[in-house]
Motif scaffolding. Sequence first.
Motif, PDB file in Angstrom:
ATOM      1  N   PRO A   1       0.806  -1.206   0.000  1.00 51.05           N
ATOM      2  CA  PRO A   1       0.000   0.000   0.000  1.00 51.05           C
ATOM      3  C   PRO A   1       0.843   1.262   0.000  1.00 51.05           C
TER       4      PRO A   1
ATOM      5  N   ALA B   1      -1.430   2.015  -3.858  1.00 52.34           N
ATOM      6  CA  ALA B   1      -2.753   2.044  -3.385  1.00 52.34           C
ATOM      7  C   ALA B   1      -2.529   3.213  -2.566  1.00 52.34           C
TER       8      ALA B   1
ATOM      9  N   SER C   1      -1.818   5.425  -3.991  1.00 53.96           N
ATOM     10  CA  SER C   1      -2.045   5.690  -5.356  1.00 53.96           C
ATOM     11  C   SER C   1      -2.890   6.844  -5.572  1.00 53.96           C
ATOM     12  N   ALA C   2      -3.503   7.088  -6.090  1.00 56.02           N
ATOM     13  CA  ALA C   2      -4.215   7.783  -7.075  1.00 56.02           C
ATOM     14  C   ALA C   2      -4.667   9.166  -6.908  1.00 56.02           C
TER      15      ALA C   2
ATOM     16  N   ASN D   1       0.043   1.655 -11.132  1.00 59.62           N
ATOM     17  CA  ASN D   1      -0.576   1.816  -9.819  1.00 59.62           C
ATOM     18  C   ASN D   1      -1.927   1.107  -9.847  1.00 59.62           C
TER      19      ASN D   1
ATOM     20  N   SER E   1      -4.330   1.017  -7.901  1.00 54.86           N
ATOM     21  CA  SER E   1      -5.446   1.690  -7.248  1.00 54.86           C
ATOM     22  C   SER E   1      -5.877   2.966  -7.950  1.00 54.86           C
ATOM     23  N   SER E   2      -5.286   3.247  -9.102  1.00 52.34           N
ATOM     24  CA  SER E   2      -5.619   4.473  -9.819  1.00 52.34           C
ATOM     25  C   SER E   2      -6.252   4.129 -11.161  1.00 52.34           C
TER      26      SER E   2
ATOM     27  N   LYS F   1      -3.814   4.487 -13.808  1.00 48.59           N
ATOM     28  CA  LYS F   1      -2.639   3.674 -13.519  1.00 48.59           C
ATOM     29  C   LYS F   1      -1.418   4.488 -13.089  1.00 48.59           C
TER      30      LYS F   1
ATOM     31  N   PRO G   1      -4.099   1.197   5.458  1.00 49.64           N
ATOM     32  CA  PRO G   1      -4.682   0.610   4.250  1.00 49.64           C
ATOM     33  C   PRO G   1      -5.852  -0.311   4.560  1.00 49.64           C
TER      34      PRO G   1
ATOM     35  N   SER H   1      -3.736   9.298   3.799  1.00 41.42           N
ATOM     36  CA  SER H   1      -4.057   8.333   2.752  1.00 41.42           C
ATOM     37  C   SER H   1      -2.836   7.483   2.415  1.00 41.42           C
ATOM     38  N   THR H   2      -3.085   6.299   1.898  1.00 40.43           N
ATOM     39  CA  THR H   2      -1.976   5.469   1.451  1.00 40.43           C
ATOM     40  C   THR H   2      -1.301   6.091   0.231  1.00 40.43           C
ATOM     41  N   ASP H   3      -2.047   6.906  -0.523  1.00 35.82           N
ATOM     42  CA  ASP H   3      -1.452   7.666  -1.627  1.00 35.82           C
ATOM     43  C   ASP H   3      -0.308   8.534  -1.106  1.00 35.82           C
TER      44      ASP H   3
END
Length: 330
Positions: free
Chosen positions: A17, A22, A24-25, A92, A94-95, A98, A278, A303-305
């Motif tokens: 994560p 994740a 991610s995005a 990625n 989770s996006s 990508k 996460p 966030s994990t992002d």
Amino acid sequence: MNLQLRSQRLRSRRWLPLTAIAISAAVFSAACGSTAADDKTDTPTTNSSVTVTHARGEVTVPATPSRVVVLGSGDAQMASALGATVVAAVANPSSADKNWPGTQPPLNSDVMTLDSVKPNVETIAAARPDIILATTAQQSYVDLYDQLTNIAPTIIYPTAAFADSGEDLLRLIGKVLGKEDQANTLISAANKEVIDFATSNPSLKNSTYAFGQYAGGTLYLLAAKENPSTRFLTSLGLQLSPEVAQLAAGGTANGFVTLTPELFSSLGTADHILVSTPGDPEGTQFRAVPLVSELGDNLHVISTDLAGALLTANPSSVNYLIDQLQPALA
């Protein structure tokens, strides 16, 4: 309190994560990035060869590369910011597009063909790269270094995973791509943005922080000072909590230590506690831990992002990092 650290090697999937964003995005939208491999020229320019040294020895890049494969999220950020022609990159998961947060301009989704953790050497070879960038890649890719070098010159981190500064990584990538001037320009711009933020937030100076991830009942806490995250947060005026830093004496894995709930009291000494959770965006389970529930407003579930981008902090992602951190640090 005598903290009995349980230091254990962090598995790549445990930290997915963070490094796979994740994490991610929440990427910035911007103009189109690099196009697909079929739209690119195949012939490198005729500049002189460049030789660099990294953790696996010397690597010579014969000429300015025109086809670049990136195997780490930070590599994607830096290669895109330098205007490299990326023909394949780790995606990625989770996006929707990508891309990894902080990648500007975003890469076209059709070049994001590689899994961020599970290597596919055949797919990498099929992209016909002139160079492979893996300075922030997962260990599963670094373990295949010898195979990757049979495909194209491969660049990994100079000293150790997640230990070198983002500036050093950007300079290294700029050198092998024949884009040293662009790298220096990015570094100067990022430094100015950091100084402006620190000047606008003087209360951060010498305040302390703790940063990590909570998953499966265990807290993975950054304790080492030699890594991109610590360097970046320090540049904003923050200082790693001394009690957290002391945990590094028991050994770290990629700069992190592992703590079970009974040892979470070390968080209480930090003014700003940044933890990603996460699978639990609000951090409900983490907040329910008795020692955590006492942290009050000092705790910021991020966030994990953002956590992943912090892990590979570099000049090309500074704008994203500051924008996302400001609510937690204001």
